[in-house]
Design a protein around this motif. Structure first.
Motif, PDB file in Angstrom:
ATOM      1  N   VAL A   6       0.865  -1.180   0.000  1.00  0.00           N
ATOM      2  CA  VAL A   6       0.000   0.000   0.000  1.00  0.00           C
ATOM      3  C   VAL A   6       0.900   1.229   0.000  1.00  0.00           C
ATOM      4  O   VAL A   6       2.097   1.145   0.286  1.00  0.00           O
ATOM      5  CB  VAL A   6      -0.948   0.016   1.219  1.00  0.00           C
ATOM      6  CG1 VAL A   6      -1.881  -1.187   1.182  1.00  0.00           C
ATOM      7  CG2 VAL A   6      -0.173   0.052   2.544  1.00  0.00           C
ATOM      8  N   TRP A   7       0.319   2.361  -0.351  1.00  0.00           N
ATOM      9  CA  TRP A   7       1.089   3.613  -0.430  1.00  0.00           C
ATOM     10  C   TRP A   7       0.485   4.624   0.524  1.00  0.00           C
ATOM     11  O   TRP A   7      -0.736   4.772   0.594  1.00  0.00           O
ATOM     12  CB  TRP A   7       1.071   4.155  -1.860  1.00  0.00           C
ATOM     13  CG  TRP A   7       1.994   5.339  -2.077  1.00  0.00           C
ATOM     14  CD1 TRP A   7       3.307   5.300  -2.432  1.00  0.00           C
ATOM     15  CD2 TRP A   7       1.655   6.725  -1.964  1.00  0.00           C
ATOM     16  NE1 TRP A   7       3.818   6.579  -2.534  1.00  0.00           N
ATOM     17  CE2 TRP A   7       2.818   7.474  -2.249  1.00  0.00           C
ATOM     18  CE3 TRP A   7       0.485   7.413  -1.622  1.00  0.00           C
ATOM     19  CZ2 TRP A   7       2.847   8.872  -2.231  1.00  0.00           C
ATOM     20  CZ3 TRP A   7       0.502   8.803  -1.589  1.00  0.00           C
ATOM     21  CH2 TRP A   7       1.677   9.515  -1.896  1.00  0.00           C
ATOM     22  N   THR A   8       1.337   5.313   1.277  1.00  0.00           N
ATOM     23  CA  THR A   8       0.874   6.334   2.202  1.00  0.00           C
ATOM     24  C   THR A   8       1.437   7.700   1.818  1.00  0.00           C
ATOM     25  O   THR A   8       2.605   7.790   1.393  1.00  0.00           O
ATOM     26  CB  THR A   8       1.281   6.006   3.647  1.00  0.00           C
ATOM     27  OG1 THR A   8       0.885   7.078   4.519  1.00  0.00           O
ATOM     28  CG2 THR A   8       2.791   5.811   3.782  1.00  0.00           C
ATOM     29  N   PRO A   9       0.651   8.764   1.981  1.00  0.00           N
ATOM     30  CA  PRO A   9       1.166  10.111   1.684  1.00  0.00           C
ATOM     31  C   PRO A   9       2.031  10.674   2.804  1.00  0.00           C
ATOM     32  O   PRO A   9       2.683  11.700   2.625  1.00  0.00           O
ATOM     33  CB  PRO A   9      -0.125  10.932   1.524  1.00  0.00           C
ATOM     34  CG  PRO A   9      -1.124  10.233   2.397  1.00  0.00           C
ATOM     35  CD  PRO A   9      -0.789   8.772   2.301  1.00  0.00           C
ATOM     36  N   PHE A  10       2.036  10.013   3.977  1.00  0.00           N
ATOM     37  CA  PHE A  10       2.846  10.510   5.087  1.00  0.00           C
ATOM     38  C   PHE A  10       4.325  10.215   4.874  1.00  0.00           C
ATOM     39  O   PHE A  10       4.709   9.368   4.070  1.00  0.00           O
ATOM     40  CB  PHE A  10       2.391   9.884   6.407  1.00  0.00           C
ATOM     41  CG  PHE A  10       1.112  10.468   6.949  1.00  0.00           C
ATOM     42  CD1 PHE A  10       1.056  11.774   7.396  1.00  0.00           C
ATOM     43  CD2 PHE A  10      -0.041   9.701   7.013  1.00  0.00           C
ATOM     44  CE1 PHE A  10      -0.116  12.316   7.905  1.00  0.00           C
ATOM     45  CE2 PHE A  10      -1.218  10.226   7.519  1.00  0.00           C
ATOM     46  CZ  PHE A  10      -1.258  11.541   7.961  1.00  0.00           C
ATOM     47  N   THR A  11       5.149  10.888   5.635  1.00  0.00           N
ATOM     48  CA  THR A  11       6.599  10.658   5.684  1.00  0.00           C
ATOM     49  C   THR A  11       7.213  10.737   4.291  1.00  0.00           C
ATOM     50  O   THR A  11       8.053   9.923   3.907  1.00  0.00           O
ATOM     51  CB  THR A  11       6.923   9.287   6.334  1.00  0.00           C
ATOM     52  OG1 THR A  11       5.970   9.010   7.354  1.00  0.00           O
ATOM     53  CG2 THR A  11       8.305   9.303   6.955  1.00  0.00           C
ATOM     54  N   GLY A  12       6.779  11.725   3.525  1.00  0.00           N
ATOM     55  CA  GLY A  12       7.328  11.949   2.194  1.00  0.00           C
ATOM     56  C   GLY A  12       6.672  11.142   1.101  1.00  0.00           C
ATOM     57  O   GLY A  12       6.965  11.331  -0.082  1.00  0.00           O
ATOM     58  N   GLY A  13       5.767  10.220   1.471  1.00  0.00           N
ATOM     59  CA  GLY A  13       5.105   9.351   0.497  1.00  0.00           C
ATOM     60  C   GLY A  13       5.941   8.119   0.214  1.00  0.00           C
ATOM     61  O   GLY A  13       7.079   8.216  -0.250  1.00  0.00           O
ATOM     62  N   HIS A  14       5.404   6.944   0.523  1.00  0.00           N
ATOM     63  CA  HIS A  14       6.167   5.707   0.316  1.00  0.00           C
ATOM     64  C   HIS A  14       5.231   4.505   0.345  1.00  0.00           C
ATOM     65  O   HIS A  14       4.100   4.570   0.831  1.00  0.00           O
ATOM     66  CB  HIS A  14       7.245   5.546   1.398  1.00  0.00           C
ATOM     67  CG  HIS A  14       6.697   5.488   2.799  1.00  0.00           C
ATOM     68  ND1 HIS A  14       6.294   4.314   3.401  1.00  0.00           N
ATOM     69  CD2 HIS A  14       6.479   6.472   3.720  1.00  0.00           C
ATOM     70  CE1 HIS A  14       5.863   4.576   4.633  1.00  0.00           C
ATOM     71  NE2 HIS A  14       5.955   5.876   4.848  1.00  0.00           N
ATOM     72  N   TRP A  15       5.732   3.379  -0.165  1.00  0.00           N
ATOM     73  CA  TRP A  15       5.028   2.107  -0.103  1.00  0.00           C
ATOM     74  C   TRP A  15       5.250   1.463   1.263  1.00  0.00           C
ATOM     75  O   TRP A  15       6.234   1.747   1.952  1.00  0.00           O
ATOM     76  CB  TRP A  15       5.533   1.151  -1.185  1.00  0.00           C
ATOM     77  CG  TRP A  15       5.335   1.608  -2.593  1.00  0.00           C
ATOM     78  CD1 TRP A  15       6.265   2.212  -3.402  1.00  0.00           C
ATOM     79  CD2 TRP A  15       4.139   1.499  -3.370  1.00  0.00           C
ATOM     80  NE1 TRP A  15       5.718   2.481  -4.633  1.00  0.00           N
ATOM     81  CE2 TRP A  15       4.413   2.052  -4.644  1.00  0.00           C
ATOM     82  CE3 TRP A  15       2.863   0.987  -3.117  1.00  0.00           C
ATOM     83  CZ2 TRP A  15       3.468   2.102  -5.652  1.00  0.00           C
ATOM     84  CZ3 TRP A  15       1.914   1.031  -4.129  1.00  0.00           C
ATOM     85  CH2 TRP A  15       2.211   1.584  -5.380  1.00  0.00           C
ATOM     86  N   ILE A  16       4.331   0.552   1.626  1.00  0.00           N
ATOM     87  CA  ILE A  16       4.470  -0.246   2.848  1.00  0.00           C
ATOM     88  C   ILE A  16       4.172  -1.697   2.499  1.00  0.00           C
ATOM     89  O   ILE A  16       3.117  -2.005   1.920  1.00  0.00           O
ATOM     90  CB  ILE A  16       3.498   0.212   3.956  1.00  0.00           C
ATOM     91  CG1 ILE A  16       3.728   1.680   4.313  1.00  0.00           C
ATOM     92  CG2 ILE A  16       3.652  -0.671   5.207  1.00  0.00           C
ATOM     93  CD1 ILE A  16       2.689   2.234   5.295  1.00  0.00           C
ATOM     94  N   ALA A  17       5.084  -2.601   2.829  1.00  0.00           N
ATOM     95  CA  ALA A  17       4.823  -4.034   2.694  1.00  0.00           C
ATOM     96  C   ALA A  17       3.892  -4.468   3.813  1.00  0.00           C
ATOM     97  O   ALA A  17       4.132  -4.158   4.984  1.00  0.00           O
ATOM     98  CB  ALA A  17       6.136  -4.814   2.763  1.00  0.00           C
ATOM     99  N   THR A  18       2.828  -5.202   3.479  1.00  0.00           N
ATOM    100  CA  THR A  18       1.788  -5.480   4.472  1.00  0.00           C
ATOM    101  C   THR A  18       1.753  -6.918   4.972  1.00  0.00           C
ATOM    102  O   THR A  18       0.887  -7.265   5.777  1.00  0.00           O
ATOM    103  CB  THR A  18       0.400  -5.143   3.891  1.00  0.00           C
ATOM    104  OG1 THR A  18       0.132  -6.030   2.794  1.00  0.00           O
ATOM    105  CG2 THR A  18       0.338  -3.695   3.423  1.00  0.00           C
ATOM    106  N   ASN A  19       2.658  -7.765   4.494  1.00  0.00           N
ATOM    107  CA  ASN A  19       2.636  -9.163   4.953  1.00  0.00           C
ATOM    108  C   ASN A  19       4.051  -9.727   4.989  1.00  0.00           C
ATOM    109  O   ASN A  19       4.996  -9.144   4.441  1.00  0.00           O
ATOM    110  CB  ASN A  19       1.733 -10.024   4.059  1.00  0.00           C
ATOM    111  CG  ASN A  19       2.140  -9.956   2.599  1.00  0.00           C
ATOM    112  OD1 ASN A  19       3.234 -10.358   2.234  1.00  0.00           O
ATOM    113  ND2 ASN A  19       1.241  -9.441   1.755  1.00  0.00           N
ATOM    114  N   GLY A  20       4.179 -10.877   5.641  1.00  0.00           N
ATOM    115  CA  GLY A  20       5.483 -11.459   5.863  1.00  0.00           C
ATOM    116  C   GLY A  20       6.226 -11.823   4.600  1.00  0.00           C
ATOM    117  O   GLY A  20       7.439 -11.620   4.493  1.00  0.00           O
ATOM    118  N   GLU A  21       5.526 -12.394   3.626  1.00  0.00           N
ATOM    119  CA  GLU A  21       6.187 -12.804   2.395  1.00  0.00           C
ATOM    120  C   GLU A  21       6.791 -11.610   1.659  1.00  0.00           C
ATOM    121  O   GLU A  21       7.907 -11.687   1.126  1.00  0.00           O
ATOM    122  CB  GLU A  21       5.199 -13.540   1.485  1.00  0.00           C
ATOM    123  CG  GLU A  21       4.855 -14.953   1.937  1.00  0.00           C
ATOM    124  CD  GLU A  21       6.023 -15.930   1.770  1.00  0.00           C
ATOM    125  OE1 GLU A  21       7.062 -15.543   1.208  1.00  0.00           O
ATOM    126  OE2 GLU A  21       5.883 -17.084   2.214  1.00  0.00           O
TER     127      GLU A  21
END
Length: 419
Positions: free
Chosen positions: A59-74
């Motif tokens: 997923v992508w967030t506009p916070f902290t300069g805008g970045h992706w986040i991996a959402t699961n262990g794999e």
């Protein structure tokens, strides 16, 4: 020693980056890694809230300069383990702050990274760590002996913020009176203050510069000596057959200080909160010394505290998304250890668990070099604590206070026991 932000973070005042054209709107989530929604109920609980059924792998967030986040262990594991696609060129967020981070070899990719990592592995090898086990145990025992007769303590302030710091300062042969300023530098780097990426970059850079200014005279004094402390071993190491350069030595020794003064410090408090609330687990650990020793890995799976990042190395298609070179991907290790598809019933400390999966020590070529010391500190803490304080709980009228960031923290951990 963990140092908390001087001012509470204010998500409503923090800047939001515009969504890039290559980011699908359906993948946008407002997640602030430095001020997680629901963190008052727990750091790990707050991260776990985003790991819902149907959430995309990234997923992508506009916070902290805008970045992706991996959402699961794999996804966390895959990004960690593939430096050819996901570079360590920048590892801290926001990216503007990460670009100010100058410690080595964490910002290097193989093969440049390899000789520096070999030097770290030599200084922090299992054989080297075993040589100091008696010293580590004495530090823990003396500290717990001073607490036991009182029947209560703030575990975070009086043990977790003291024990691993004393151990590291002894290994590095540095004076304990320097800990407060070094701990402040560590906080500035792992939980930088500011409402914009530029403000956070200034705070992180000041912390980085503080470490460099501190270690420079230490390096100069120990270069060319036959001392056996950890810093001397590092500054007299050879890189590709030549003495390590002064610039790289600054980064390497500063990295040791940053890791030694922040990560295990915070992990211990998360672990102890859980044990104080689960008397059956404490009893199980006390009955079986082998199970206690093996429990460390399960504890690390359950209570990861690091959320660092990787930079997309080249334009590529990944998991149905178009990623562009320079994009940042945050890797919350909590979302690996607590992923029920990899670790069934993940909230439970299961001493019989086999094949456990986590990224608490990172992964790939940058897997944490200090993992042997961390394991020793956890096992010795449990052994020496149980000898002197076999039954303990939490004060129900006081709640822990949690902080998120590159390294999570918790303060206000009051424990009580029969004096």
């Amino acid at each position: 020693m963990a140092t908390m932000p001087d001012q509470p973070l204010q998500p409503d005042l923090r800047s939001r980056a515009p969504r890039p054209d290559h980011v699908p709107e359906a993948h946008v989530r407002e997640i602030d890694m430095y001020a997680l929604d629901g963190i008052e109920a727990g750091y790990h609980e707050a991260w776990k809230r985003i790991q819902q059924s149907g959430v995309p792998d990234l997923v992508w967030t506009p916070f902290t300069g805008g970045h992706w986040i991996a959402t699961n262990g794999e996804t966390v594991r895959e990004v960690y383990n593939d430096p050819s696609r996901f570079s360590s060129e920048v590892i801290f967020l926001p990216k503007e702050a990460g670009e100010k981070y100058q410690m080595v070899p964490t910002r290097m990719d193989p093969p440049e990274h390899t000789p520096y990592r070999k030097a770290l592995d030599k200084g922090l090898s299992l054989n080297q760590i075993r040589k100091v086990e008696d010293k580590v145990r004495t530090i823990a025992a003396d500290l717990i002996e001073s607490l036991a007769p009182r029947g209560e303590c703030d575990f975070s302030a009086e043990y977790a913020n003291v024990f691993p710091v004393k151990v590291f300062m002894a290994l590095a042969d540095l004076p304990m009176e320097d800990v407060p300023i070094l701990s402040r530098y560590a906080r500035m780097m792992t939980r930088p203050e500011g409402n914009t990426p530029e403000e956070m970059a200034r705070d992180l850079e000041a912390g980085n510069d503080g470490f460099f200014a501190y270690v420079e005279p230490v390096i100069n004094a120990r270069r060319g000596t036959d001392r056996e402390d950890l810093i001397s071993v590092m500054v007299n190491a050879e890189i590709d057959g030549k003495p390590i350069s002064h610039e790289k030595a600054l980064g390497l020794i500063s990295l040791l200080l940053l890791g030694g003064l922040d990560t295990v410090v915070n992990f211990l408090s998360f672990m102890m909160i859980h044990l104080a609330r689960n008397a059956d687990l404490v009893e199980e650990l006390q009955k079986d010394s082998l199970a206690l020793m093996r429990s460390a890995e399960e504890m690390f799976r359950r209570f990861p505290v690091v959320s660092e990042a990787r930079m997309v190395a080249r334009d590529q298609e990944y998991r149905g998304l178009h990623l562009k070179r320079g994009d940042m991907i945050l890797l919350p290790t909590a979302l690996h250890g607590l992923d029920e598809t990899l670790n069934p019933d993940p909230w439970r400390i299961n001493l019989a668990r086999r094949g456990l999966s986590h990224s608490t020590f990172g992964g790939g070529p940058h897997r944490c070099a200090g993992l042997h010391l961390a394991r020793m500190e956890v096992i010795i803490t449990l052994e020496e604590w149980f000898k002197r304080i076999p039954r303990f709980g939490t004060r129900e009228d006081i709640n822990p206070v949690y902080y998120s960031g590159i390294v999570a923290a918790v303060e206000n951990v009051p424990l009580v026991w029969p004096a």
